[in-house]
Write a protein that holds these residues in place. Structure first.
Motif, mmCIF file in Angstrom:
data_model
loop_
_atom_site.group_PDB
_atom_site.id
_atom_site.type_symbol
_atom_site.label_atom_id
_atom_site.label_comp_id
_atom_site.label_asym_id
_atom_site.label_seq_id
_atom_site.Cartn_x
_atom_site.Cartn_y
_atom_site.Cartn_z
ATOM 1 N N UNK A 295 13.053 13.814 -7.258
ATOM 2 C CA UNK A 295 13.353 12.611 -6.481
ATOM 3 C C UNK A 295 12.414 12.504 -5.284
ATOM 4 N N UNK A 296 12.116 13.618 -4.649
ATOM 5 C CA UNK A 296 11.192 13.615 -3.513
ATOM 6 C C UNK A 296 9.804 13.180 -3.950
ATOM 7 N N UNK A 297 9.331 13.689 -5.068
ATOM 8 C CA UNK A 297 8.012 13.311 -5.584
ATOM 9 C C UNK A 297 7.994 11.840 -5.970
ATOM 10 N N UNK A 298 9.050 11.378 -6.634
ATOM 11 C CA UNK A 298 9.123 9.965 -7.017
ATOM 12 C C UNK A 298 9.139 9.061 -5.787
ATOM 13 N N UNK A 299 9.848 9.490 -4.745
ATOM 14 C CA UNK A 299 9.888 8.722 -3.499
ATOM 15 C C UNK A 299 8.505 8.670 -2.862
ATOM 16 N N UNK A 300 7.822 9.811 -2.842
ATOM 17 C CA UNK A 300 6.474 9.848 -2.271
ATOM 18 C C UNK A 300 5.517 8.959 -3.066
ATOM 19 N N UNK A 301 5.612 9.012 -4.372
ATOM 20 C CA UNK A 301 4.752 8.171 -5.224
ATOM 21 C C UNK A 301 5.061 6.702 -4.978
ATOM 22 N N UNK A 302 6.331 6.371 -4.876
ATOM 23 C CA UNK A 302 6.727 4.989 -4.637
ATOM 24 C C UNK A 302 6.197 4.499 -3.292
ATOM 25 N N UNK A 303 6.278 5.343 -2.253
ATOM 26 C CA UNK A 303 5.769 4.960 -0.936
ATOM 27 C C UNK A 303 4.252 4.833 -0.952
ATOM 28 N N UNK A 304 3.586 5.736 -1.660
ATOM 29 C CA UNK A 304 2.126 5.654 -1.772
ATOM 30 C C UNK A 304 1.718 4.375 -2.492
ATOM 31 N N UNK A 305 2.419 4.044 -3.581
ATOM 32 C CA UNK A 305 2.113 2.810 -4.315
ATOM 33 C C UNK A 305 2.312 1.587 -3.435
ATOM 34 N N UNK A 306 3.364 1.587 -2.645
ATOM 35 C CA UNK A 306 3.620 0.454 -1.747
ATOM 36 C C UNK A 306 2.527 0.360 -0.684
ATOM 37 N N UNK A 307 2.116 1.515 -0.121
ATOM 38 C CA UNK A 307 1.050 1.510 0.886
ATOM 39 C C UNK A 307 -0.251 1.002 0.276
ATOM 40 N N UNK A 308 -0.587 1.484 -0.924
ATOM 41 C CA UNK A 308 -1.817 1.038 -1.591
ATOM 42 C C UNK A 308 -1.761 -0.449 -1.897
ATOM 43 N N UNK A 309 -0.603 -0.941 -2.331
ATOM 44 C CA UNK A 309 -0.469 -2.375 -2.618
ATOM 45 C C UNK A 309 -0.709 -3.203 -1.363
ATOM 46 N N UNK A 310 -0.252 -2.699 -0.207
ATOM 47 C CA UNK A 310 -0.429 -3.426 1.053
ATOM 48 C C UNK A 310 -1.845 -3.343 1.598
ATOM 49 N N UNK A 311 -2.525 -2.203 1.421
ATOM 50 C CA UNK A 311 -3.767 -1.973 2.156
ATOM 51 C C UNK A 311 -5.046 -1.826 1.322
ATOM 52 N N UNK A 312 -4.947 -1.520 0.056
ATOM 53 C CA UNK A 312 -6.162 -1.161 -0.693
ATOM 54 C C UNK A 312 -7.158 -2.310 -0.816
#
Length: 167
Positions: free
Chosen positions: A3-20
């Motif tokens: 769950x921690x890894x999935x949460x981190x991946x989800x947050x990373x995906x959201x950050x990349x969607x906002x900033x990449x």
């Protein structure tokens, strides 16, 4: 742990969607500013002779020599500044579309010079512009209203069969 890894991946995906795409826009802008600035100084740009010869042909001889080089340099720096700052972005993207056509024109105008057998260094130099064109397409899509959506956002069917992002 999963769950921690999935949460981190989800947050990373959201950050990349906002900033990449913004990171892509600024980095592409810096490339244009750097390559354009080189062209203001005779003998510094490795693409100088080819770019000047191309603009001479495309302008039917109306622009040649250092004047052609300054036009190219100014155009590239303008494109770069619009990308870096985000100001006049749509105008910069229109200018970039024309510039990209000019970037690939040597393949048509000077094919035998660029490919006397194996591709010359100039031919390889132009080949990297495929990546610049692809980056410009992504940035253009964003400038025209498209957005990058993380895959984890749930899609749902609308009554007519089209999909949309759930709120």
């Amino acid at each position: 742990m999963t769950t921690t890894i999935e949460t981190m991946i989800s947050k990373l995906a959201a950050w990349l969607a906002r900033h990449s795409i913004d990171v892509l826009r600024v980095s592409l802008g810096l490339v244009f500013v750097a390559f354009g600035t080189l062209k203001f100084f005779p003998g510094v740009s490795p693409a100088e002779a080819l770019s000047v010869a191309t603009l001479e042909k495309l302008s039917l001889g109306m622009l040649s020599g250092y004047a052609a080089q300054v036009v190219i340099a100014g155009m590239e720096v303008f494109i770069g500044l619009t990308l870096v700052t985000g100001k006049l972005l749509r105008t910069g993207l229109v200018v970039m579309a024309g510039a990209l056509a000019g970037f690939f024109a040597p393949y048509v105008l000077f094919f035998t010079n660029l490919f006397p057998g194996a591709p010359t260094l100039e031919a390889q130099y132009i080949f990297k512009d495929i990546v610049l064109a692809a980056a410009a397409m992504v940035i253009g899509a964003r400038a025209l209203g498209a957005r990058l959506v993380p895959a984890h956002e749930r899609m749902e069917r609308v009554h007519d069969g089209r999909e949309r992002v759930a709120a």
